[in-house]
Design an enzyme around this catalytic site. Sequence first.
Site, PDB file in Angstrom:
ATOM      1  N   GLY A 118      -6.769  -0.259  -3.358  1.00  0.00           N
ATOM      2  CA  GLY A 118      -6.533   0.125  -2.793  1.00  0.00           C
ATOM      3  C   GLY A 118      -5.114  -0.480  -2.506  1.00  0.00           C
ATOM      4  O   GLY A 118      -4.506   0.551  -1.659  1.00  0.00           O
ATOM      5  N   VAL A 159       8.268  -0.137   3.779  1.00  0.00           N
ATOM      6  CA  VAL A 159       8.951  -0.749   2.780  1.00  0.00           C
ATOM      7  C   VAL A 159       8.394  -3.029   2.059  1.00  0.00           C
ATOM      8  O   VAL A 159       8.129  -3.302   3.221  1.00  0.00           O
ATOM      9  CB  VAL A 159      10.357  -1.450   2.009  1.00  0.00           C
ATOM     10  CG1 VAL A 159      10.376  -1.875   1.299  1.00  0.00           C
ATOM     11  CG2 VAL A 159      10.825   0.026   2.714  1.00  0.00           C
ATOM     12  N   LYS A 169      10.956   2.777  -1.289  1.00  0.00           N
ATOM     13  CA  LYS A 169      11.755   1.461  -1.005  1.00  0.00           C
ATOM     14  C   LYS A 169      13.337   0.888  -1.273  1.00  0.00           C
ATOM     15  O   LYS A 169      13.954   0.927  -0.485  1.00  0.00           O
ATOM     16  CB  LYS A 169      10.401   0.806  -1.287  1.00  0.00           C
ATOM     17  CG  LYS A 169       9.226   0.747  -1.235  1.00  0.00           C
ATOM     18  CD  LYS A 169       8.713   0.388  -1.602  1.00  0.00           C
ATOM     19  CE  LYS A 169       6.701   0.582  -1.465  1.00  0.00           C
ATOM     20  NZ  LYS A 169       6.130  -0.858  -2.272  1.00  0.00           N
TER      21      LYS A 169
HETATM   22  P1  NDP Z   1      -5.611   6.564   1.472  1.00  0.00           P
HETATM   23  O1  NDP Z   1      -5.624   7.355   0.815  1.00  0.00           O
HETATM   24  O2  NDP Z   1      -6.337   5.380   1.444  1.00  0.00           O
HETATM   25  O3  NDP Z   1      -5.414   7.004   2.895  1.00  0.00           O
HETATM   26  C1  NDP Z   1      -5.071   8.189   3.497  1.00  0.00           C
HETATM   27  C2  NDP Z   1      -6.015   8.557   4.880  1.00  0.00           C
HETATM   28  O4  NDP Z   1      -5.379  10.132   5.496  1.00  0.00           O
HETATM   29  C3  NDP Z   1      -7.810   8.747   4.407  1.00  0.00           C
HETATM   30  O5  NDP Z   1      -8.581   8.367   5.623  1.00  0.00           O
HETATM   31  C4  NDP Z   1      -7.752  10.627   4.661  1.00  0.00           C
HETATM   32  O6  NDP Z   1      -8.932  11.067   4.272  1.00  0.00           O
HETATM   33  C5  NDP Z   1      -6.147  10.606   5.533  1.00  0.00           C
HETATM   34  N1  NDP Z   1      -6.257  11.854   4.724  1.00  0.00           N
HETATM   35  C6  NDP Z   1      -5.795  12.644   4.075  1.00  0.00           C
HETATM   36  N2  NDP Z   1      -5.596  14.461   4.313  1.00  0.00           N
HETATM   37  C7  NDP Z   1      -5.491  14.624   5.148  1.00  0.00           C
HETATM   38  C8  NDP Z   1      -5.452  15.568   6.344  1.00  0.00           C
HETATM   39  N3  NDP Z   1      -5.098  17.149   5.629  1.00  0.00           N
HETATM   40  N4  NDP Z   1      -6.168  15.645   7.977  1.00  0.00           N
HETATM   41  C9  NDP Z   1      -6.846  14.683   7.962  1.00  0.00           C
HETATM   42  N5  NDP Z   1      -6.592  13.511   7.391  1.00  0.00           N
HETATM   43  C10 NDP Z   1      -5.967  13.039   5.896  1.00  0.00           C
HETATM   44  O7  NDP Z   1      -3.854   6.162   2.166  1.00  0.00           O
HETATM   45  P2  NDP Z   1      -3.929   4.170   2.376  1.00  0.00           P
HETATM   46  O8  NDP Z   1      -4.270   4.310   3.364  1.00  0.00           O
HETATM   47  O9  NDP Z   1      -3.360   3.695   1.041  1.00  0.00           O
HETATM   48  O10 NDP Z   1      -1.835   5.227   2.885  1.00  0.00           O
HETATM   49  C11 NDP Z   1      -0.951   5.411   3.685  1.00  0.00           C
HETATM   50  C12 NDP Z   1       0.027   5.670   3.540  1.00  0.00           C
HETATM   51  O11 NDP Z   1       0.384   4.319   3.654  1.00  0.00           O
HETATM   52  C13 NDP Z   1       0.737   5.984   2.512  1.00  0.00           C
HETATM   53  O12 NDP Z   1       2.178   6.564   2.905  1.00  0.00           O
HETATM   54  C14 NDP Z   1       0.898   4.890   1.668  1.00  0.00           C
HETATM   55  O13 NDP Z   1       2.354   5.480   0.844  1.00  0.00           O
HETATM   56  C15 NDP Z   1       1.639   3.908   2.939  1.00  0.00           C
HETATM   57  N6  NDP Z   1       1.183   2.414   2.551  1.00  0.00           N
HETATM   58  C16 NDP Z   1       0.440   2.454   1.460  1.00  0.00           C
HETATM   59  C17 NDP Z   1       0.242   0.423   0.961  1.00  0.00           C
HETATM   60  C18 NDP Z   1      -1.597   0.160   0.278  1.00  0.00           C
HETATM   61  O14 NDP Z   1      -1.116  -1.213   0.273  1.00  0.00           O
HETATM   62  N7  NDP Z   1      -2.166   1.242  -0.054  1.00  0.00           N
HETATM   63  C19 NDP Z   1       1.146   0.020   1.614  1.00  0.00           C
HETATM   64  C20 NDP Z   1       2.368   0.147   1.916  1.00  0.00           C
HETATM   65  C21 NDP Z   1       2.469   1.672   2.571  1.00  0.00           C
HETATM   66  P3  NDP Z   1     -10.033  10.461   4.087  1.00  0.00           P
HETATM   67  O15 NDP Z   1     -10.568   8.747   4.488  1.00  0.00           O
HETATM   68  O16 NDP Z   1     -11.234  11.209   4.576  1.00  0.00           O
HETATM   69  O17 NDP Z   1      -9.803  10.873   2.635  1.00  0.00           O
HETATM   70  N1  HSE Z   2       1.353   1.090  -3.874  1.00  0.00           N
HETATM   71  C1  HSE Z   2       2.303   0.698  -3.284  1.00  0.00           C
HETATM   72  C2  HSE Z   2       2.013  -0.604  -3.958  1.00  0.00           C
HETATM   73  C3  HSE Z   2       1.571   0.618  -1.377  1.00  0.00           C
HETATM   74  O1  HSE Z   2       1.277  -1.132  -4.561  1.00  0.00           O
HETATM   75  O2  HSE Z   2       3.095  -1.369  -3.969  1.00  0.00           O
HETATM   76  C4  HSE Z   2       2.319  -0.616  -1.106  1.00  0.00           C
HETATM   77  O3  HSE Z   2       3.403   0.187  -0.653  1.00  0.00           O
END
Ligand code: NDP
Ligand code: HSE
Length: 436
Positions: free
Chosen positions: A187, A132, A205
Amino acid sequence: MNSIKVGLLGLGTVGGGTITVLQRNAEEISRRAGGTIEIIHAAARDLAKPRICDTTGIELTTDPFAVVGNPNVQVVVELIGGTGLARDLVMQAIANGKHVVTANKALIAKHGNEIFAAARERNVMLAFEAAVAGGIPIIKSIREGLAANEIEWLAGIINGTGNFILTEMRDKGRDFNDVLAEAQRLGYAEADPTFDVEGIDAAHKLTILASIAFGVPLQFDAVYTEGITRITREDVGFAEELGYRIKHLGIARRTPLGIELRVHPTLIPERRLIANVDGVMNAVVVKGDAVGSTLYYGAGAGAEPTASAVVADLVDVVRSLSCDPNSWVPHLGFQPDNLADTRILPVAEVQSAYYLRMQVVDRPGVLADLTRILAEHEISIEAVIQKEPQQGESLVNLILLTRVVMEGNMDRALARIATLDALFGEVTRIRVEYLK
Ligand code: NDP
Ligand code: HSE
């Protein structure tokens, strides 16, 4: 000294940020934790993909279950996202006796009740601060810092992508899709960006925040959810003329009849601090009976802000390793057998003021018809603006601000207004909150 070996699921935005922060601040983090935190095994889909972090020294795999099953891994950090594979991995990690840290709000909002029960059963920690408001330590603040209070309400800008889009559209007149594409490049956005723009991510959230604030089980399906896709520049402009900003808010409020849980665009008086929270920044106002109003502000998305919360959870895990599990902070801040069965109000029973905008034929009696219908539904008007028609046009924009009313009354009044032959098109309705 307690040191931990970590298995990382996901090397994307947050996974990459987590590796970078742990490497850069290793010494400071270890001084705080009283032990080292070492990522030994990590999974991603495509190992050839360029990364934002340095993975030297980490065993890499495309099989996330290999990480979860690695006997040397004590803590699994789930940063893959989604509620299918991520749920299976987290449940398997717990079954394998590993502590879990996740940033996955969808997973917690939809399956948290089940996951917390499994973690308690296996005596493992399950931490989710990053789920969150990105880098803002809002879960710890409400769950621990405000533990003395009966929380009355909270309201927050809890989706960074949505706030970034609204800010860029308002300040620079940019196109919705163009700003969304930039949020994806940076991102900020979810894998499926409709979660951001349709309010689903904010609803995930809010589900978590409400459970922590009021001590009720997670109930994602009970959240009323509207996104930002229908907000027009026209409404942003009229709101500003009236002294308001339009923000996408998640609101949870305790009322004598039950709990309001809602996510929607909202007019907020421009003098409120939260009305001035722009870009990817998030902010949450929490009103407690003892402390009064408190405001939490910071980056709501992005690699390192989110990693800041993930790593803080890892530090908590290290510190708690030698404690009796009975002394761990409960997942929702309330003892699990003391969660309340408080009713969640249907949206028709929610109380709010409203901004209404409609196009009507410019002729005598139209305003009188409208105000009569509103009065018949016990709706008082706070302000009215009628725009002069453009040259040669017979339609005028009419903007009304109402006082607080029950949503069901507003629904019935709008159904009547829709039958007026002077009305052209649909009435735009946006809720107004004063957040006093
Ligand atoms: P991304 O899409 O950037 O990263 C996801 C990762 O998971 C990638 O490295 C991907 O691999 C890997 N992945 C996906 N499927 C598989 C699989 N089947 N096997 C192995 N690896 C896998 O996502 P985020 O980092 O943005 O988000 C991650 C989590 O964090 C989510 O739950 C999101 O809601 C949460 N979040 C994100 C925020 C943000 O600002 N982005 C903020 C707060 C929470 P590959 O790179 O090789 O494709
Ligand atoms: N997609 C989410 C946002 C990431 O834009 O707030 C952080 O949780």
